[in-house]
Design a protein around this motif. Structure first.
Motif, PDB file in Angstrom:
ATOM      1  N   THR A   1     -19.022   3.191  -0.421  1.00 33.84           N
ATOM      2  CA  THR A   1     -20.030   2.155  -0.165  1.00 33.84           C
ATOM      3  C   THR A   1     -21.174   2.294  -1.147  1.00 33.84           C
ATOM      4  OG1 THR A   1     -20.957   3.661   1.425  1.00 33.84           O
ATOM      5  CG2 THR A   1     -19.653   1.839   2.280  1.00 33.84           C
ATOM      6  N   LYS A   2     -21.846   1.159  -1.298  1.00 29.62           N
ATOM      7  CA  LYS A   2     -23.034   1.211  -2.140  1.00 29.62           C
ATOM      8  C   LYS A   2     -24.234   1.412  -1.237  1.00 29.62           C
ATOM      9  CE  LYS A   2     -21.300  -1.677  -5.848  1.00 29.62           C
ATOM     10  NZ  LYS A   2     -20.395  -2.731  -5.371  1.00 29.62           N
ATOM     11  N   GLY A   3     -25.157   2.189  -1.683  1.00 30.75           N
ATOM     12  CA  GLY A   3     -26.380   2.388  -0.921  1.00 30.75           C
ATOM     13  C   GLY A   3     -26.122   3.143   0.353  1.00 30.75           C
ATOM     14  N   ASN A   4     -26.844   2.784   1.383  1.00 37.48           N
ATOM     15  CA  ASN A   4     -26.712   3.536   2.630  1.00 37.48           C
ATOM     16  C   ASN A   4     -25.870   2.800   3.660  1.00 37.48           C
ATOM     17  OD1 ASN A   4     -28.391   1.493   3.002  1.00 37.48           O
ATOM     18  ND2 ASN A   4     -30.077   2.661   3.915  1.00 37.48           N
ATOM     19  N   LYS A   5     -25.042   1.923   3.170  1.00 42.80           N
ATOM     20  CA  LYS A   5     -24.156   1.223   4.111  1.00 42.80           C
ATOM     21  C   LYS A   5     -23.109   2.167   4.651  1.00 42.80           C
ATOM     22  CE  LYS A   5     -24.579  -3.502   2.616  1.00 42.80           C
ATOM     23  NZ  LYS A   5     -24.047  -4.508   1.698  1.00 42.80           N
ATOM     24  N   VAL A   6     -22.681   1.886   5.859  1.00 40.87           N
ATOM     25  CA  VAL A   6     -21.655   2.723   6.498  1.00 40.87           C
ATOM     26  C   VAL A   6     -20.384   1.893   6.634  1.00 40.87           C
ATOM     27  CG1 VAL A   6     -21.177   4.221   8.451  1.00 40.87           C
ATOM     28  CG2 VAL A   6     -23.536   3.660   7.865  1.00 40.87           C
ATOM     29  N   LEU A   7     -19.268   2.552   6.416  1.00 34.57           N
ATOM     30  CA  LEU A   7     -18.009   1.850   6.634  1.00 34.57           C
ATOM     31  C   LEU A   7     -17.629   2.017   8.102  1.00 34.57           C
ATOM     32  CD1 LEU A   7     -15.803   2.681   3.538  1.00 34.57           C
ATOM     33  CD2 LEU A   7     -16.977   0.557   4.082  1.00 34.57           C
ATOM     34  N   TYR A   8     -17.777   0.942   8.852  1.00 36.11           N
ATOM     35  CA  TYR A   8     -17.382   1.026  10.264  1.00 36.11           C
ATOM     36  C   TYR A   8     -15.868   1.014  10.353  1.00 36.11           C
ATOM     37  CZ  TYR A   8     -22.191  -0.556  10.758  1.00 36.11           C
ATOM     38  OH  TYR A   8     -23.520  -0.683  10.659  1.00 36.11           O
ATOM     39  N   GLU A   9     -15.394   1.494  11.479  1.00 32.33           N
ATOM     40  CA  GLU A   9     -13.947   1.530  11.662  1.00 32.33           C
ATOM     41  C   GLU A   9     -13.402   0.123  11.947  1.00 32.33           C
ATOM     42  OE1 GLU A   9     -12.561   4.938  13.612  1.00 32.33           O
ATOM     43  OE2 GLU A   9     -10.801   3.959  14.455  1.00 32.33           O
ATOM     44  N   THR A  10     -12.194  -0.110  11.479  1.00 31.43           N
ATOM     45  CA  THR A  10     -11.548  -1.402  11.728  1.00 31.43           C
ATOM     46  C   THR A  10     -11.505  -1.684  13.226  1.00 31.43           C
ATOM     47  OG1 THR A  10     -10.148  -1.111   9.815  1.00 31.43           O
ATOM     48  CG2 THR A  10      -9.414  -2.705  11.447  1.00 31.43           C
ATOM     49  N   TYR A  11     -11.874  -2.901  13.589  1.00 33.38           N
ATOM     50  CA  TYR A  11     -11.887  -3.253  15.004  1.00 33.38           C
ATOM     51  C   TYR A  11     -11.637  -4.745  15.144  1.00 33.38           C
ATOM     52  CZ  TYR A  11     -13.902  -4.630  19.481  1.00 33.38           C
ATOM     53  OH  TYR A  11     -14.104  -5.200  20.696  1.00 33.38           O
TER      54      TYR A  11
ATOM     55  N   LEU B   1       0.846  -1.192   0.000  1.00 30.53           N
ATOM     56  CA  LEU B   1       0.000   0.000   0.000  1.00 30.53           C
ATOM     57  C   LEU B   1       0.882   1.242   0.000  1.00 30.53           C
ATOM     58  CD1 LEU B   1      -2.700  -1.148   2.527  1.00 30.53           C
ATOM     59  CD2 LEU B   1      -2.967  -0.804   0.077  1.00 30.53           C
ATOM     60  N   LYS B   2       0.305   2.279  -0.521  1.00 27.97           N
ATOM     61  CA  LYS B   2       1.091   3.495  -0.650  1.00 27.97           C
ATOM     62  C   LYS B   2       1.341   4.123   0.713  1.00 27.97           C
ATOM     63  CE  LYS B   2       1.404   7.183  -4.026  1.00 27.97           C
ATOM     64  NZ  LYS B   2       0.604   7.994  -4.944  1.00 27.97           N
ATOM     65  N   ARG B   3       0.332   4.041   1.569  1.00 26.17           N
ATOM     66  CA  ARG B   3       0.500   4.676   2.874  1.00 26.17           C
ATOM     67  C   ARG B   3       1.191   3.720   3.843  1.00 26.17           C
ATOM     68  NH1 ARG B   3      -5.261   7.673   3.801  1.00 26.17           N
ATOM     69  NH2 ARG B   3      -5.099   9.010   1.965  1.00 26.17           N
ATOM     70  N   ALA B   4       2.169   4.239   4.522  1.00 22.02           N
ATOM     71  CA  ALA B   4       2.926   3.380   5.432  1.00 22.02           C
ATOM     72  C   ALA B   4       2.049   2.882   6.568  1.00 22.02           C
ATOM     73  CB  ALA B   4       4.114   4.147   5.982  1.00 22.02           C
ATOM     74  N   ASN B   5       1.119   3.733   7.034  1.00 18.46           N
ATOM     75  CA  ASN B   5       0.323   3.295   8.175  1.00 18.46           C
ATOM     76  C   ASN B   5      -0.949   2.560   7.748  1.00 18.46           C
ATOM     77  OD1 ASN B   5      -1.118   5.380   7.164  1.00 18.46           O
ATOM     78  ND2 ASN B   5      -1.046   6.652   9.021  1.00 18.46           N
ATOM     79  N   LYS B   6      -1.195   2.466   6.441  1.00 21.27           N
ATOM     80  CA  LYS B   6      -2.307   1.686   5.885  1.00 21.27           C
ATOM     81  C   LYS B   6      -3.670   2.190   6.351  1.00 21.27           C
ATOM     82  CE  LYS B   6       0.471  -2.458   5.539  1.00 21.27           C
ATOM     83  NZ  LYS B   6       0.567  -3.863   5.783  1.00 21.27           N
ATOM     84  N   VAL B   7      -3.733   3.425   6.762  1.00 20.21           N
ATOM     85  CA  VAL B   7      -5.004   3.959   7.258  1.00 20.21           C
ATOM     86  C   VAL B   7      -5.691   4.746   6.153  1.00 20.21           C
ATOM     87  CG1 VAL B   7      -6.073   5.534   8.894  1.00 20.21           C
ATOM     88  CG2 VAL B   7      -4.192   4.068   9.615  1.00 20.21           C
ATOM     89  N   TYR B   8      -6.986   4.420   5.888  1.00 19.33           N
ATOM     90  CA  TYR B   8      -7.746   5.114   4.856  1.00 19.33           C
ATOM     91  C   TYR B   8      -9.092   5.511   5.419  1.00 19.33           C
ATOM     92  CZ  TYR B   8      -4.162   3.456   1.707  1.00 19.33           C
ATOM     93  OH  TYR B   8      -2.967   3.237   1.107  1.00 19.33           O
ATOM     94  N   HIS B   9      -9.656   6.530   4.792  1.00 20.32           N
ATOM     95  CA  HIS B   9     -10.968   6.986   5.217  1.00 20.32           C
ATOM     96  C   HIS B   9     -11.961   6.781   4.090  1.00 20.32           C
ATOM     97  CE1 HIS B   9      -8.115   9.215   7.747  1.00 20.32           C
ATOM     98  NE2 HIS B   9      -9.040   9.020   8.689  1.00 20.32           N
ATOM     99  N   GLU B  10     -13.222   6.801   4.444  1.00 16.43           N
ATOM    100  CA  GLU B  10     -14.259   6.625   3.428  1.00 16.43           C
ATOM    101  C   GLU B  10     -14.147   7.757   2.415  1.00 16.43           C
ATOM    102  OE1 GLU B  10     -18.120   6.030   4.996  1.00 16.43           O
ATOM    103  OE2 GLU B  10     -19.053   5.898   3.025  1.00 16.43           O
ATOM    104  N   GLY B  11     -14.279   7.370   1.129  1.00 13.01           N
ATOM    105  CA  GLY B  11     -14.196   8.372   0.091  1.00 13.01           C
ATOM    106  C   GLY B  11     -12.814   8.501  -0.496  1.00 13.01           C
ATOM    107  N   GLU B  12     -11.841   8.013   0.222  1.00 19.68           N
ATOM    108  CA  GLU B  12     -10.484   8.081  -0.313  1.00 19.68           C
ATOM    109  C   GLU B  12     -10.241   6.891  -1.228  1.00 19.68           C
ATOM    110  OE1 GLU B  12      -8.077  10.301   3.270  1.00 19.68           O
ATOM    111  OE2 GLU B  12      -8.130   8.110   3.200  1.00 19.68           O
ATOM    112  N   ALA B  13      -9.108   6.926  -1.902  1.00 22.26           N
ATOM    113  CA  ALA B  13      -8.786   5.807  -2.773  1.00 22.26           C
ATOM    114  C   ALA B  13      -7.669   4.998  -2.135  1.00 22.26           C
ATOM    115  CB  ALA B  13      -8.357   6.320  -4.132  1.00 22.26           C
ATOM    116  N   VAL B  14      -7.874   3.697  -2.126  1.00 18.53           N
ATOM    117  CA  VAL B  14      -6.823   2.811  -1.627  1.00 18.53           C
ATOM    118  C   VAL B  14      -5.887   2.551  -2.793  1.00 18.53           C
ATOM    119  CG1 VAL B  14      -6.301   0.609  -0.556  1.00 18.53           C
ATOM    120  CG2 VAL B  14      -8.461   1.760  -0.063  1.00 18.53           C
ATOM    121  N   THR B  15      -4.679   3.034  -2.675  1.00 18.14           N
ATOM    122  CA  THR B  15      -3.752   2.865  -3.794  1.00 18.14           C
ATOM    123  C   THR B  15      -2.539   2.081  -3.345  1.00 18.14           C
ATOM    124  OG1 THR B  15      -2.725   4.946  -3.237  1.00 18.14           O
ATOM    125  CG2 THR B  15      -4.400   5.008  -4.951  1.00 18.14           C
ATOM    126  N   GLY B  16      -1.919   1.479  -4.333  1.00 20.24           N
ATOM    127  CA  GLY B  16      -0.739   0.699  -4.019  1.00 20.24           C
ATOM    128  C   GLY B  16      -0.252  -0.032  -5.247  1.00 20.24           C
TER     129      GLY B  16
END
Lengths: 971, 297
Positions: free
Chosen positions: B99-109, B9-24
């Motif tokens: 996300t598709k529809g009204n689903k929410v991306l919960y935080e990693t846990y 992954l491009k980010r060293a800490n592998k942390v992404y937020h909704e709406g961002e692009a996961v790149t690598g």
């Protein structure tokens, strides 16, 4: 061969000397002359030149060419250039560290932890058995590269940590202190190994384990040492982590030393953050605290204010440690790391100290008391365990601290009821100047202290240490000493007493006279003598002597202290005694400038030297003997009774009796006595009275009976010769004769090889040197009326003949060749040199033809011997060549060399008007050139010189000879 | 023939937020050219729920585990069947985290009964003779910062024998008085939990004071719901008989992954609590519980 007829050439030494002197010509100013001083008209000091090297460039006045030596050094001289260059390199290498240092603003005047370390380790020891609880560090699984899922990694790691905390623990019991230290060192090693093999989790485990050991206060006497050992590991760990993250950032180019957070890349930051998260989840308080402190420096990678925020937090965290001792050391560690990483953050240092004061009542609390009872440790002993930690904290605070802060600290200590432990640390940590000015205050505070807790002699010890470095106001000094000594002298235990007294000796020596020092010494003797208490206190007693010697260089004052010698008598262990004597002697030699005859000094010194001398036994090393002898010689040279020669001689007699085991000393004594004889002669202007004549004879007798006790044959020989010369100079003819005869008689004893600096070497060259020297002396020795003509010369030559020379050596013949010039010189009408008031053979025989013919006969015999030898060489060569041995050139070369030197002698000393002699010379010339081993240059120069001589009057015959000498061209 | 497949992954800490692009990039390292039948990359976000055997019986727990909830899923073909040249090949990729529809991306846990996890999975199909290669890589999703401001709610507490509940013999209890405060109970997850604690007096010496971080996970299902509290971590803040009257800092960093903003959905709940545990020398255990509300700002 028919016997050669020898005729010595008549010489006119005066005329020859005249000829040798070139005309004296004055050098005009401005003329060039190599030895003329260079006029330095302009001096400038160059930068970077080392001390002691030629650092001034000199330009000379125009008429004088530049000094070749200084012109070489024009510009920077090459050595200092190198030094400067390498210094630059070193500077770059150290650049990183140095810049860090500057930034940290910790100067060299800050006593580093490393110097405290050893002291603590040596001081806090135990004989009790220790135990160590360690988890069996499982051979950590190397993180599998396959699982890149963060969660998996984290989970396994956390599991491993739990594993470490809960299970697989093993308790090692009954460890001795050394075992314990070894075990910790093992852990240190395995930490490094784990790190090197990329097992970071295992490394962390080890560190956690180690810091956990610090919460264990069983065997409490050992705790400070344990702290030192374990914090070493923590330091290692901190360094490893920091360096690792550092290298992660230095991918394209190394990170600058003054890097900021922006320079650190994300990966490094993430790694660093990981460490902190991991450490934050360590379950136990103490490991979490210590490990975070260990990697405090890594905060620099994350944000600017990290260290600034972390330090106070960690400081507050220490409050959670219940055991006051553990807490105090944790504070010390935090201060140590803080000083290293961010010395400018003084606040948390102060905070630490105030917290420490806040928890002080715990020390006398119930749980501590119970623990002490359990471990059977006395309160005073327990309290001393704190001193390294508190001293360190205070040292950090006091470092370059403004005066008001120190005053405030002192006030706070006062408020705590003059707690002795604190007071002690304050005195140790604060600047000596600060303490010295308030010495009287401190004494008052010490007096007010509670006696039960902390022994007062320790407090006075600390005060004394400060006063040894800085001076209290002059008016208070005596009161201070009196007050302090009042307490010191009351200390019961000899060990405690001497520890304290030793410190105060310095103060006493520094500011007071011998009277006070004497009193102090008397007191020490009084305390240390009962039950031979001094036996356990040699180091301290030695240090007392050392301190006295630093301040008292006048030995008459020193030895007039009544108690000084009795004090020395306390050193009853031989090795220590000698050590002390040696240190006194060293100071004596260094600082005693004037010769002395002071009976006090002499007596004491003789006593000291005798002690050193008596320590020599069969097992003493050669080096040791040599250095002792040097010291004693140094003393003997300082003794002078002025014009009282007899007393000086009797001193030498006494010294000989005292130092009979050290040969170099005996040699020195003989030299001293010989010098004494010569001095007497000088004083009497060469005319001895009856009394002085008897005295110089006594001197000769002294030497004569001393020399045989030496074991080194060459010292004996040279001393015989020297003493013979001295006797001769003092007109003691029979004594001189005896000396020389003795020398001749021991010649056969000279071994063929002697040991020089531990290596066996042939003695031949030494022997030849000696004999030549001896021969030169024989010229002036008159013949003994009862013995035959040239008794000594004959005797010497006989000895030479009988001596077993090395095989294949020309040494014997060389002696013969060198005897010829002597004989030639003896046959002159006036001798080349003579001794005033001594009639040499020239006057005794007055050129008697019988005497001359004796000489000539002797010469002829010698030449015969030499020629025989030459023949033998030639014959051997033929034999060797016949048997087709290859190594024949050696023989012919030797033959050539011997022949050429004989030729030289003939030329210089023989009367070549005699046909046979000149024929012999020509033959020798040819022989030496026969095999072409002769150096052509020398031959040419010889010929030139002969031609030159031939121009002198009476020497014209030489020109004929020259014609017959042909030069062999080397083809 | 060795080949390694890796996702970076491009980010060293592998942390992404909704709406961002996961790149690598997908990194392939092989010595020789490599034949394959296509490389695909998929992204998936799942909530795994598990019933604890405590609340529902062993068998139910075994086969009655609740169906995972899918939060996000997408798939792309990275390379068609073909050949990869020898050496190191890097193939970049990019997934929008939407996300598709009204689903929410919960935080990693990462919990015990609730797990919210986002993974990237790369598969390389190969011929029959060679094994297929695949690689998983987890990345971390942080939910969008909460808009509303978090007002700190300090909590003061006093613990004495009288304040305790749930004890057998009140008379056997030694006397003690412990005071303190937490700076806030609705905490920002990236900030440590802080506070102070003072042991005013205690008849029996204290052995240890600890902070216990507890997660409370609730899973709803057909038969009702299961609620379980388990320990995340235990941090010692005082060891031994500490000085009375001196305040001791309460300080705990919330561990990453094992904590997330307090979460309440229709199917499951994740909540956190902290216990202050005081162990006395006679092994009396005194616990004071504080529910926490975690959020991200």
């Amino acid at each position: 061969m028919a016997a050669v007829q020898w005729r010595s050439r008549g010489r006119n030494y005066e005329a020859e000397l005249q000829r040798c002197h070139p005309e004296v010509a004055l050098v005009e100013f401005g003329d060039y002359h190599p030895l003329k001083p260079i006029m330095v008209t302009d001096t400038k000091t160059r930068r970077g030149a080392r001390k002691g090297s030629t650092s001034s460039s000199s330009s000379s006045s125009s008429s004088v060419p530049p000094d070749p030596l200084s012109s070489m050094l024009d510009g920077t001289d090459p050595l200092s250039m190198f030094a400067a260059a390498s210094a630059n390199v070193v500077f770059q290498d150290l650049g990183r560290k140095r810049r860090e240092k500057e930034e940290e603003a910790v100067g060299p005047d800050f006593e580093p932890w490393s110097s405290k370390r050893g002291e603590i380790l040596a001081r806090f020891t135990t004989t009790e058995k220790l135990s160590i609880v360690t988890a069996v560090v499982s051979v950590g699984k190397a993180p599998s590269p396959g699982s890149s899922a963060v969660s998996e990694k984290v989970r396994t790691r956390l599991e491993e940590l739990d594993d470490l905390e809960e299970g697989s623990q093993r308790e090692l019991l009954n460890l001795s202190q050394q075992d314990y230290a070894n075990r910790i060192e093992e852990l240190n090693q395995s930490l490094k190994e784990a790190w090197a093999s990329d097992q970071k989790v295992k490394a962390l485990k080890i560190v956690i384990q180690c810091s956990k050991l610090l919460s264990d206060t069983s065997v409490i006497q050992f705790y400070p040492s344990k702290f030192v050992l374990i914090t070493d590991i923590l330091d290692t760990f901190g360094r490893l982590v920091y360096d690792r993250i550092w290298t992660m950032c230095s991918d394209p180019r190394p990170l600058p030393d003054s890097f900021t957070v922006e320079d650190v890349n994300d990966t490094a930051k993430e790694t660093c953050l990981n460490w902190f998260f991991k450490i934050a989840s360590i379950r136990e308080l103490l490991p979490r605290l210590y490990v975070e402190a260990a990697i405090l420096k890594c905060n620099r990678f994350l944000n600017k204010s990290g260290i600034q925020e972390t330090l106070p937090r960690l400081t507050a965290m220490i409050r959670g440690i219940g055991d006051p001792l553990v807490a105090a050391y944790a504070r010390a560690y935090l201060c140590r790391v803080g000083m290293e990483v961010a010395p400018h953050l003084k606040d948390s240092l102060n905070r630490n100290f105030f917290d420490l004061l806040g928890t002080f009542r715990q020390i006398s609390g119930e749980s501590v008391r119970n623990q002490l009872v359990l471990q059977r440790v006395e309160v005073p002993e327990y309290l001393t365990l704190y001193s390294p930690a508190i001293s360190w904290i205070l040292q950090c605070i006091a470092y370059r601290a403004p005066e008001p802060l120190l005053t405030e600290m002192m006030e706070r200590c006062k408020k705590l009821g003059n707690n002795a432990l604190l007071l002690n640390s304050v005195m140790r940590a604060f600047r000596p100047e600060f303490v010295a000015i308030r010495a009287t205050d401190f004494i008052g505070m010490i007096k007010d202290c509670d006696e039960a807790g902390f022994p007062k002699h320790l407090l006075f010890g600390s005060l004394g240490r400060s006063l040894a470095c800085a001076d209290p106001p002059e008016s208070e000094r005596l009161t201070i000493l009196n007050e302090a000594w009042k307490v010191v002298t009351k200390v019961r235990s000899p060990q405690d007493y001497i520890n304290c007294a030793e410190i105060w000796v310095e103060f006493t020596c520094r500011h007071f006279t011998k009277r006070e020092v004497n009193t102090v010494l008397a007191d020490i003797i009084k305390h240390m003598t009962p039950d031979r208490a001094f036996e356990d206190a040699y180091p301290q007693l030695q240090s007392v002597i050392r301190k006295i010697l630093t301040y008292f260089h006048d030995f008459s004052v020193l030895f007039s202290m009544e108690r000084f010698l009795p004090f020395l008598d306390m050193f009853q262990k031989d090795s220590v005694r000698v050590e002390v004597c040696r240190s006194i002697m060293e100071v004596f030699i260094k600082h005693q400038v004037e010769l002395t005859r002071d009976p006090v000094i002499l007596n004491a010194m003789l006593h000291i030297c005798k002690t050193m001398h008596d320590s020599v036994n069969a097992l003493t090393l050669e080096d040791e003997k040599r250095s002792l002898a040097l010291l004693i010689i140094g003393f003997i040279r300082m003794v002078s009774f002025g014009r009282d020669f007899e007393q000086q001689l009797s001193f030498c007699v006494e010294a000989r009796a005292t130092f009979c085991n050290l040969e170099p000393v005996l040699v020195q004594l003989i030299h001293t006595v010989n010098q004494l004889a010569m001095e007497t002669r000088r004083v009497m202007g060469g005319n001895h009275s009856r009394k002085t004549a008897a005295f110089v004879r006594a001197c000769a007798a002294y030497s004569f009976i001393t020399i045989p006790s030496l074991s080194s044959i060459f010292s004996r020989l040279s001393l015989y010769l020297l003493s013979g010369q001295v006797a001769l100079a003092n007109q003691c003819l029979s004594q001189a004769d005896a000396f020389l005869k003795a020398a001749v008689s021991i010649l056969p004893e000279v071994p063929r090889s002697i040991s020089v600096e531990g290596k066996l070497r042939s003695s031949e060259s030494f022997l030849l040197d000696f004999i030549n020297n001896f021969l030169a002396t024989l010229l002036v020795v008159p013949d003994h009326p009862e013995h035959g003509v040239l008794y000594l010369v004959r005797g010497l030559l006989n000895m030479v003949q009988d001596y077993t020379w090395e095989d294949n050596s020309d040494a014997k013949v060389r002696v013969y060749i060198s005897a010829l010039p002597l004989l030639a010189a003896m046959s002159q009408e006036t001798y080349l040199y003579s001794i005033p008031k001594v009639d040499s053979n020239e006057t005794l025989y007055g050129g008697d033809p019988k005497f001359l013919s004796e000489i000539n006969k002797l010469c002829e015999t010698l030449i015969g011997q030499i020629l025989d030898h030459l023949k033998a060489l030639g014959r051997d060569e033929k034999v060797a060549a016949g048997s087709r041995l290859i190594r024949t050139s050696g023989l012919t070369r030797r033959q050539g060399a011997v022949a050429f030197s004989l030729f030289g002698v003939l030329l210089a000393h023989g009367d070549l008007r005699n046909n046979k002699l000149s024929q012999l010379a020509v033959n020798l010339w040819n022989l030496s050139h026969k095999h072409g081993y002769c150096e052509t240059r020398i031959s040419v120069r010889t010929l030139e010189s002969i031609k030159h001589q031939a121009q002198q009057p009476n020497m014209t015959h030489l020109s004929d000879t020259v014609q017959r000498l042909t030069l062999q061209s080397r083809t | 023939m060795s080949v390694t497949l890796d996702i970076r992954l491009k980010r060293a800490n592998k942390v992404y937020h909704e709406g961002e692009a996961v790149t690598g990039v997908i990194v392939l390292v092989c010595k020789e050219p490599l034949q394959h039948h296509g490389i695909s990359l998929s992204m998936e976000g799942l909530v795994n729920l598990q019933l604890s055997s405590k609340s529902v019986g062993v068998f139910e727990a075994f086969y009655n585990s609740v169906k995972p909830i899918q939060l996000i899923s997408s798939n792309i073909e990275v390379a068609k069947a073909g050949k990869i040249p020898g050496g190191k090949t890097e193939i970049p990729f990019e997934f929008p985290l939407q996300t598709k529809g009204n689903k929410v991306l919960y935080e990693t846990y990462h919990g015990v009964f609730v797990n919210i996890q986002y993974t990237l999975r790369c598969d390389m199909k190969r011929s029959l003779l060679a094994k297929d290669l695949s690689r998983n890589c987890e990345f971390i999703v942080h939910c969008q910062p909460q808009k509303a401001k978090v007002a700190p709610t300090p909590v003061n507490f006093t613990i004495t024998p009288d304040t305790l509940q749930n004890i057998r013999e009140r008379s056997a209890l030694p006397k003690f008085l412990i005071r303190g405060h937490l700076d806030a109970t609705n905490c920002v997850i990236s900030q440590p939990l802080t506070g102070e604690l003072v042991v005013e007096n205690s008849d029996v010496p204290i052995k240890s004071i600890e902070l216990q971080l507890v997660r409370v996970e609730t899973c709803g299902c057909a038969e009702g719901y299961a609620r379980d509290a388990t320990e995340i971590q235990n941090i010692q803040i005082a060891e031994g008989d500490i000085c009375h009257g001196l305040s001791i800092p309460i300080y705990m960093v919330f561990p990453r992954l094992f904590t997330c903003p307090t979460l309440e959905t229709t199917n499951f709940k994740v909540e956190f609590e902290v216990n202050i545990v005081i162990v006395l020398h006679d092994d009396h255990l005194i616990t004071e519980n504080f529910p926490l509300k975690l959020c991200r700002v």
